[in-house]
Write an enzyme that holds these catalytic residues in place. Structure first.
Site, PDB file in Angstrom:
ATOM      1  N   HIS A  73      11.227   2.213  -0.822  1.00  0.00           N
ATOM      2  CA  HIS A  73      11.771   2.555   0.491  1.00  0.00           C
ATOM      3  C   HIS A  73      12.669   1.425   0.966  1.00  0.00           C
ATOM      4  O   HIS A  73      12.687   0.329   0.407  1.00  0.00           O
ATOM      5  CB  HIS A  73      10.660   2.845   1.511  1.00  0.00           C
ATOM      6  CG  HIS A  73       9.824   1.673   1.898  1.00  0.00           C
ATOM      7  ND1 HIS A  73       8.999   1.675   2.998  1.00  0.00           N
ATOM      8  CD2 HIS A  73       9.651   0.446   1.331  1.00  0.00           C
ATOM      9  CE1 HIS A  73       8.372   0.523   3.098  1.00  0.00           C
ATOM     10  NE2 HIS A  73       8.746  -0.242   2.102  1.00  0.00           N
ATOM     11  N   CYS A 102      12.955  -6.592   3.670  1.00  0.00           N
ATOM     12  CA  CYS A 102      12.674  -5.148   3.581  1.00  0.00           C
ATOM     13  C   CYS A 102      13.902  -4.306   3.921  1.00  0.00           C
ATOM     14  O   CYS A 102      13.888  -3.090   3.732  1.00  0.00           O
ATOM     15  CB  CYS A 102      11.514  -4.774   4.502  1.00  0.00           C
ATOM     16  SG  CYS A 102       9.946  -5.515   4.023  1.00  0.00           S
ATOM     17  N   HIS A 126      13.226  -1.499  -2.000  1.00  0.00           N
ATOM     18  CA  HIS A 126      12.185  -2.242  -2.702  1.00  0.00           C
ATOM     19  C   HIS A 126      10.994  -1.308  -2.842  1.00  0.00           C
ATOM     20  O   HIS A 126      10.955  -0.235  -2.245  1.00  0.00           O
ATOM     21  CB  HIS A 126      11.797  -3.521  -1.944  1.00  0.00           C
ATOM     22  CG  HIS A 126      11.177  -3.261  -0.609  1.00  0.00           C
ATOM     23  ND1 HIS A 126      11.917  -2.912   0.498  1.00  0.00           N
ATOM     24  CD2 HIS A 126       9.888  -3.280  -0.207  1.00  0.00           C
ATOM     25  CE1 HIS A 126      11.122  -2.725   1.523  1.00  0.00           C
ATOM     26  NE2 HIS A 126       9.875  -2.943   1.122  1.00  0.00           N
ATOM     27  N   HIS A 139       6.544  -0.477  -3.659  1.00  0.00           N
ATOM     28  CA  HIS A 139       5.148  -0.874  -3.487  1.00  0.00           C
ATOM     29  C   HIS A 139       4.259   0.010  -4.363  1.00  0.00           C
ATOM     30  O   HIS A 139       4.574   1.172  -4.631  1.00  0.00           O
ATOM     31  CB  HIS A 139       4.684  -0.693  -2.037  1.00  0.00           C
ATOM     32  CG  HIS A 139       5.407  -1.542  -1.056  1.00  0.00           C
ATOM     33  ND1 HIS A 139       5.206  -2.902  -0.952  1.00  0.00           N
ATOM     34  CD2 HIS A 139       6.342  -1.223  -0.118  1.00  0.00           C
ATOM     35  CE1 HIS A 139       5.974  -3.386   0.010  1.00  0.00           C
ATOM     36  NE2 HIS A 139       6.678  -2.388   0.524  1.00  0.00           N
ATOM     37  N   ASP A 191       4.756   9.974  -5.434  1.00  0.00           N
ATOM     38  CA  ASP A 191       4.687   9.025  -6.543  1.00  0.00           C
ATOM     39  C   ASP A 191       6.026   8.902  -7.262  1.00  0.00           C
ATOM     40  O   ASP A 191       6.645   9.909  -7.629  1.00  0.00           O
ATOM     41  CB  ASP A 191       3.604   9.470  -7.529  1.00  0.00           C
ATOM     42  CG  ASP A 191       3.308   8.405  -8.574  1.00  0.00           C
ATOM     43  OD1 ASP A 191       3.269   7.214  -8.224  1.00  0.00           O
ATOM     44  OD2 ASP A 191       3.122   8.771  -9.748  1.00  0.00           O
ATOM     45  N   HIS A 192       6.462   7.658  -7.454  1.00  0.00           N
ATOM     46  CA  HIS A 192       7.721   7.332  -8.131  1.00  0.00           C
ATOM     47  C   HIS A 192       8.926   7.996  -7.455  1.00  0.00           C
ATOM     48  O   HIS A 192       9.855   8.453  -8.119  1.00  0.00           O
ATOM     49  CB  HIS A 192       7.659   7.698  -9.622  1.00  0.00           C
ATOM     50  CG  HIS A 192       6.858   6.709 -10.414  1.00  0.00           C
ATOM     51  ND1 HIS A 192       5.469   6.701 -10.384  1.00  0.00           N
ATOM     52  CD2 HIS A 192       7.240   5.686 -11.225  1.00  0.00           C
ATOM     53  CE1 HIS A 192       5.037   5.722 -11.166  1.00  0.00           C
ATOM     54  NE2 HIS A 192       6.085   5.083 -11.683  1.00  0.00           N
ATOM     55  N   GLU A 229      -0.181  -1.031   1.903  1.00  0.00           N
ATOM     56  CA  GLU A 229       1.141  -1.270   1.343  1.00  0.00           C
ATOM     57  C   GLU A 229       1.078  -2.392   0.304  1.00  0.00           C
ATOM     58  O   GLU A 229       1.718  -2.340  -0.739  1.00  0.00           O
ATOM     59  CB  GLU A 229       2.092  -1.640   2.481  1.00  0.00           C
ATOM     60  CG  GLU A 229       3.511  -1.904   2.067  1.00  0.00           C
ATOM     61  CD  GLU A 229       4.361  -2.302   3.260  1.00  0.00           C
ATOM     62  OE1 GLU A 229       4.964  -1.406   3.882  1.00  0.00           O
ATOM     63  OE2 GLU A 229       4.408  -3.507   3.591  1.00  0.00           O
TER      64      GLU A 229
END
Length: 275
Positions: free
Chosen positions: A155, A174, A180, A182, A220-221, A264
């Site tokens: 995100h 950020c 970036h 997580h 996811d991904h 996170e």
């Protein structure tokens, strides 16, 4: 009124099975689903016991840890450790030894202790991804079951209404234009009572399927800014992501949703909780 609480952790290992000799194989599978088996499996249980009371002016303690350890060892760890719950604990010859029922067994076993404190909370972890909690507040009792999931996503924190300087001031690294990522940990907590036949607060297969379909498999991904429709046009902070997960899950799960907790990183956790 000031309330002081003490929590002590103990561990024990034992085996159990989700299988009733009074039922046929097909009936067992209908009752326990993919968990049905006539053979034992085992867990390293982690139990947190919380009690409350006043501070003793002589000792400066709510309770002497040695006294609490003595009770927990004699009533819980000693009788349960290295046992087969179905075969060696009479209660579990009558009801399934689920995490929920084991938590209630521990509650009932500790109810007779002679300690000058009140038992207010139990947290029994069967696995790092599954745990049950029993809470007492006054005369009210409640039980919750928490399941943990993981997904990886990227995100970028950016408010298009603000200048680059203000965005950088607010979000720092950020705000990186390329984004970036997580490895998120998502904890979903439901509230209810164990079913009298299955001993489970919720059908875990239905629980897992719903969370994966509604959240995990969709997030996811993915790039949360671009790939998740409910987040488009929003600033996908973990607070906002947790809020949208709550909104997506509420009313879709097979028990009452009471908490969404999103980690996170190991240092940052964000919760949405029903009041």
């Amino acid at each position: 009124m000031t309330c002081f609480k003490l929590t002590r952790r103990v561990v024990f290992s034992c085996g159990h099975r989700y299988w009733s000799d009074r039922l046929t194989a097909d009936q067992n599978r209908a009752r326990f689903g993919r968990f049905a088996s006539p053979f034992n499996h085992g867990h390293n249980y982690v139990l947190d016991v919380t009690a409350q009371g006043p501070i003793d002016p002589e000792t400066g303690m709510v309770l002497n840890i040695k006294d609490l350890d003595r009770e927990l060892q004699s009533r819980i760890v000693g009788p349960l450790d290295q046992t087969s719950l179905n075969d060696e604990i009479p209660r579990f010859q009558r009801c399934p030894p689920t995490t929920e029922n084991l938590t209630l067994y521990i509650r009932d076993t500790l109810a007779g202790w002679s300690l000058p404190v009140q038992l207010t909370r139990l947290r029994l972890e069967e696995m790092p991804t599954l745990w049950c909690e029993w809470h007492r507040t006054g005369d009210q009792e409640r039980m919750t079951l928490t399941r943990s999931y993981e997904f990886a996503a990227s995100h970028r924190l950016h408010n298009s209404a603000l200048s680059e300087e203000r965005n950088l001031e607010l979000y720092g690294k950020c705000w990186n234009p390329a984004g970036h990522g997580h490895n998120y940990v998502l904890e979903i907590t439901l509230e209810g009572d164990p079913h009298p036949e299955t001993g489970m607060l919720v059908d875990l297969e239905l629980f897992d399927r719903a969370v994966h379909e509604i959240v995990v498999d969709r997030y996811d991904h993915k790039n949360l800014n671009e790939d998740v429709p409910e987040l488009q046009g929003l600033i996908p902070t973990s607070e906002v992501v947790a809020q949208k997960i709550w909104e997506a899950l509420e009313g879709t799960l097979p028990a009452k949703l009471v908490r969404v907790r999103l980690l996170e990183t190991a240092r940052n956790a964000f919760e949405v909780e029903r009041q």
